[in-house]
Design an enzyme around this catalytic site. Structure first.
Site, PDB file in Angstrom:
ATOM      1  N   GLY A   1       0.821  -1.214   0.000  1.00 19.81           N
ATOM      2  CA  GLY A   1       0.000   0.000   0.000  1.00 19.81           C
ATOM      3  C   GLY A   1       0.850   1.258   0.000  1.00 19.81           C
TER       4      GLY A   1
ATOM      5  N   GLY B   1      -0.420   4.421   0.384  1.00 17.48           N
ATOM      6  CA  GLY B   1      -1.210   5.525   0.919  1.00 17.48           C
ATOM      7  C   GLY B   1      -0.332   6.349   1.854  1.00 17.48           C
ATOM      8  CG  PHE B   2      -1.818   9.833   3.833  1.00 18.52           C
ATOM      9  CD1 PHE B   2      -1.130  10.938   3.374  1.00 18.52           C
ATOM     10  CD2 PHE B   2      -3.178   9.754   3.604  1.00 18.52           C
ATOM     11  CE1 PHE B   2      -1.776  11.955   2.698  1.00 18.52           C
ATOM     12  CE2 PHE B   2      -3.846  10.770   2.923  1.00 18.52           C
ATOM     13  CZ  PHE B   2      -3.145  11.869   2.469  1.00 18.52           C
ATOM     14  N   GLY B   3       0.367   5.976   5.004  1.00 21.51           N
ATOM     15  CA  GLY B   3       1.226   5.163   5.859  1.00 21.51           C
ATOM     16  C   GLY B   3       2.388   4.550   5.117  1.00 21.51           C
TER      17      GLY B   3
ATOM     18  CB  VAL C   1      -1.974  -7.548  -1.463  1.00 21.57           C
ATOM     19  CG1 VAL C   1      -1.605  -8.500  -0.338  1.00 21.57           C
ATOM     20  CG2 VAL C   1      -0.842  -6.595  -1.776  1.00 21.57           C
TER      21      VAL C   1
ATOM     22  CD  GLU D   1     -13.861  17.617   4.451  1.00 20.67           C
ATOM     23  OE1 GLU D   1     -13.019  18.294   5.061  1.00 20.67           O
ATOM     24  OE2 GLU D   1     -13.584  16.520   3.934  1.00 20.67           O
TER      25      GLU D   1
ATOM     26  CG  ASP E   1      -8.005   4.344   7.421  1.00 24.32           C
ATOM     27  OD1 ASP E   1      -7.731   5.117   8.353  1.00 24.32           O
ATOM     28  OD2 ASP E   1      -8.593   4.692   6.381  1.00 24.32           O
TER      29      ASP E   1
ATOM     30  CB  ALA F   1      -3.626  11.925   6.391  1.00 30.78           C
TER      31      ALA F   1
END
Lengths: 457, 457
Positions: free
Chosen positions: A16, A18-20, A84, A175, A304, A320
């Site tokens: 992944g 993403g942010f992590g 994966v 939002e 997450d 995030a």
């Protein structure tokens, strides 16, 4: 660096980007181990702005950046586009679509998925918002609904097409609802002849007793008040009990809607199951204080898909910031192991302490709420702070400049730059005789007094 | 203006909001007639830059603008999103999907479609480039081919995936081939570990004896030379004889390719058939000198779907300029009719004279050819002229600024801002053991001597 040397380095597989995952890959020194970053997409996605792609404010490439480009300058790092399917923890292997990877260390950062609390059949009628594809579909359905309403003479059917239900009153739900309201009230209303988009219904439903449950109560109240002023109907303490095609049941009512959006639940990626670790109700792995998976000090899970209460007793939030700090923490933990030439037990590694920088959510044009430490902001100032912070965290200079320009443009012109419908299908039979001249089917009360085109803002 | 007044105005129906339809709608004074603009898309598309969306340089919204927004300030004008299925000229009616429109005057500006010279079965294997959807699919397939090649160990299969065949050596074909070459040579080459995108094959095939057949021969020669230097293989005087899945026959060879793009033929929209007028081999209507359809002075056809030789003996080319000038000409013709309160015969209306402003085509980074009147330009200067002109003609200030920034960014960084793959499908089984460390499968000769990440431009 020769291939031989490189082969001798330990291998870290990151699932992944993403942010992590990206935060880990960027901060880990790849002179000490080689890294393979696996993602099913070719791009890192800046999820906090995804709702703006869905509501026609930004183009998809504005909030995405190729993973290969981001990590290009890092030696001993490979990017692999693959899906994966499982983790074989016993044999230190990750199973991909049609192949597998051996690892010495594994960092699982696959993020969350939209969760329907066990009612997966709702997904078809109330899509979530996790990927660019989700955002493009939502944008398309939203804009098509107004085009269909323009072709419809039955006032009830028109109202249904112009109704949007947002399920979930967290930051994403707030939002989205705010942005939908702005779109109808300030952007679309001048462009149609047979409908008045200002009559659109935007309904926000949340099961909790207030919106933005993680924010201080006074900010929740402010958000709720602002949304109501902008015409959003809010139902808190109200559970959605069923979703069907174009129809949603909540509280004691059934609402028909052209669009139903699910922003309520986040569940963990299903790959977490194959790790065999204990998980919470939402499927999140209960990790050790160093983010390692119990019984597997060589496997870390961040973002997450984990549940962790840090050294200060704070539950690390699924945002995030949480994922990015976790990525850096794990990078240090693995580096420490490698420096000491030993696979430490979780208890011998530093435990994670979350640095809570605060929370923010936009409510729409010129309106936001923010908590920065103990400081609470609302209104225009919070909105500008939100814009600045999101620009700063966006990956890539081009994206920052592009987004800034779209925002300035939208603010000044009340237009949205990405208001285009792609992936054409037929609109279906119109509900009115198309041949009628202008505005005949629109009730006079709903229109501007001045002639079309005379008013320009 | 009251509805009653409005209803008394004659009704002009415009089919298509491309360059021709939009130019008509913008220049016609809608105090004299009411207009309904019908398009199957909600946006006007700036086709000359479509190839840049396909090659990951621009985002889709950069070159599209909502038709409603463009025509918002025009009174007595309505925009209708609908598909045109036929024209019933006898009864002055247009048949749409599920409805119909009556007209007093009709302007058919539906544009062209990709033509396979009767071999429509090739469309599946060699898609054309007419809409944003076409561009998005091409971008996706192109970027996916490199990702698949990165997962492939068989050098032959890798080479096939990295081969792109462009059929057609007109401006679109030349621009695509040049942009593909730049993408591989200057953008992608730093980002992969197992392939060297600089080994990509770009093949351009054209049936004519030279590229850019409408340009002066010396500019064709320059374009050809520049493309060859950039690694494009060019086959002129060569006809494509068959296209199958991932395979194309031309001249006496068969080439396997990851992507085959059709930029060869433009045919007229099939709706022209229902007009019953005489048409040329490509299906273009042979219109009167005022663009009216023979026998129907109340129906005009403009743009890619007509064939007309003007008063100076010049064949009006199927380019944006031709369509735009035609739109303005027809607006004046109809206005003249209305002023004179009579439906004039074509011979009594002014005949069209095309103002030939020239031709331009980019060949890639810093290279273009241009003919402006009798002036011939090539190289960097022509390229800058091309950029400036296309920026100027792009609809919408936001789009102009956005495109300018993408261009500056791409020029300075050798990156492309829209390099993202959307609409995910599985990549399929990889052709190599994914677990091998970096670069092992890449022949040493094809790689940079310096380690990955050391060189940055």
């Amino acid at each position: 660096m020769s291939t031989t040397q490189e082969n001798q380095l330990p291998h870290i597989v990151v699932l992944g980007a993403g942010f992590g995952g990206l935060s880990f890959a960027r901060s880990f020194p790849t002179t000490k181990a080689r890294i393979t970053v696996v993602d099913r997409q070719n791009h890192h996605l800046f999820q906090p702005l995804l709702y703006q792609v869905a509501t026609a404010g930004l183009a998809a490439p504005d909030i995405a950046q190729p993973i290969r480009t981001i990590l290009r300058d890092k030696p001993n790092l490979e990017v692999l586009m693959a899906e994966v399917t499982a983790v074989d923890a016993e044999n230190h292997r990750v199973v991909l679509d049609g192949g597998e990877l051996h690892y010495d260390y594994l960092v699982v950062a696959l993020g969350g998925k939209t969760s329907y609390f066990g009612k997966d059949e709702w997904a078809e009628y109330a899509p979530g918002l996790k990927s660019l594809d989700d955002a493009m579909r939502l944008r398309r359905n939203l804009l098509l609904a107004y085009e269909r309403a323009e072709r419809e003479s039955d006032p009830e059917k028109r109202q249904v097409l112009m109704t949007t239900v947002v399920v979930g009153g967290g930051p994403t739900g707030v939002e989205l609802a705010g942005s939908f309201a702005d779109l109808a009230q300030t952007v679309l209303y001048r462009d149609f002849d047979h409908i008045d988009p200002r009559e659109a219904r935007i309904i926000l439903v949340d099961g909790g007793d207030r919106l933005l449950g993680n924010f201080p109560p006074e900010l929740s109240a402010h958000a709720e008040k602002t949304l109501r002023v902008r015409g959003v109907e809010i139902y808190t303490g109200t559970r959605v009990t069923d979703v069907r095609a174009g129809e949603v049941d909540f509280g004691d009512q059934t609402v028909q809607a052209g669009n139903i959006v699910w922003a309520a639940g986040v569940g963990a990626s299903p790959v977490t199951e194959s790790l065999g670790a204990e998980r919470d109700r939402a499927g999140r792995i209960l990790v050790e204080p160093d983010f390692s998976v119990p019984g597997h000090p060589e496997i870390f899970a961040i973002g997450d898909l984990v549940s962790l209460t840090d050294t200060k007793g704070v539950k690390v939030p699924g945002v995030a910031q949480g994922a990015m700090q976790a990525g850096e923490h794990v990078a240090k933990a693995i580096e420490g192991d490698l420096d000491l030439k030993t696979l430490r037990e979780p208890g011998l590694r530093p435990a994670f302490a979350y640095w809570d920088k605060g929370d923010m959510a936009t409510i729409g044009r010129s309106a936001a709420v923010a908590r920065i430490g103990k400081l609470k902001l609302r209104g225009w100032f919070a909105w500008v702070a939100w814009l600045a912070l999101h620009l700063a965290f966006l990956v890539g200079l081009r994206n920052r400049i592009s987004v800034l320009i779209q925002w300035i443009y939208a603010y000044c012109t009340y237009k949205r730059g990405a208001r285009i419908i792609m992936g054409m299908t037929r609109l279906g039979p119109p509900g009115r005789q198309l041949d009628k001249p202008h505005r005949e089917t629109v009730p006079a009360a709903g229109r501007d007094p001045e002639p079309v085109g005379a008013g320009s803002r």
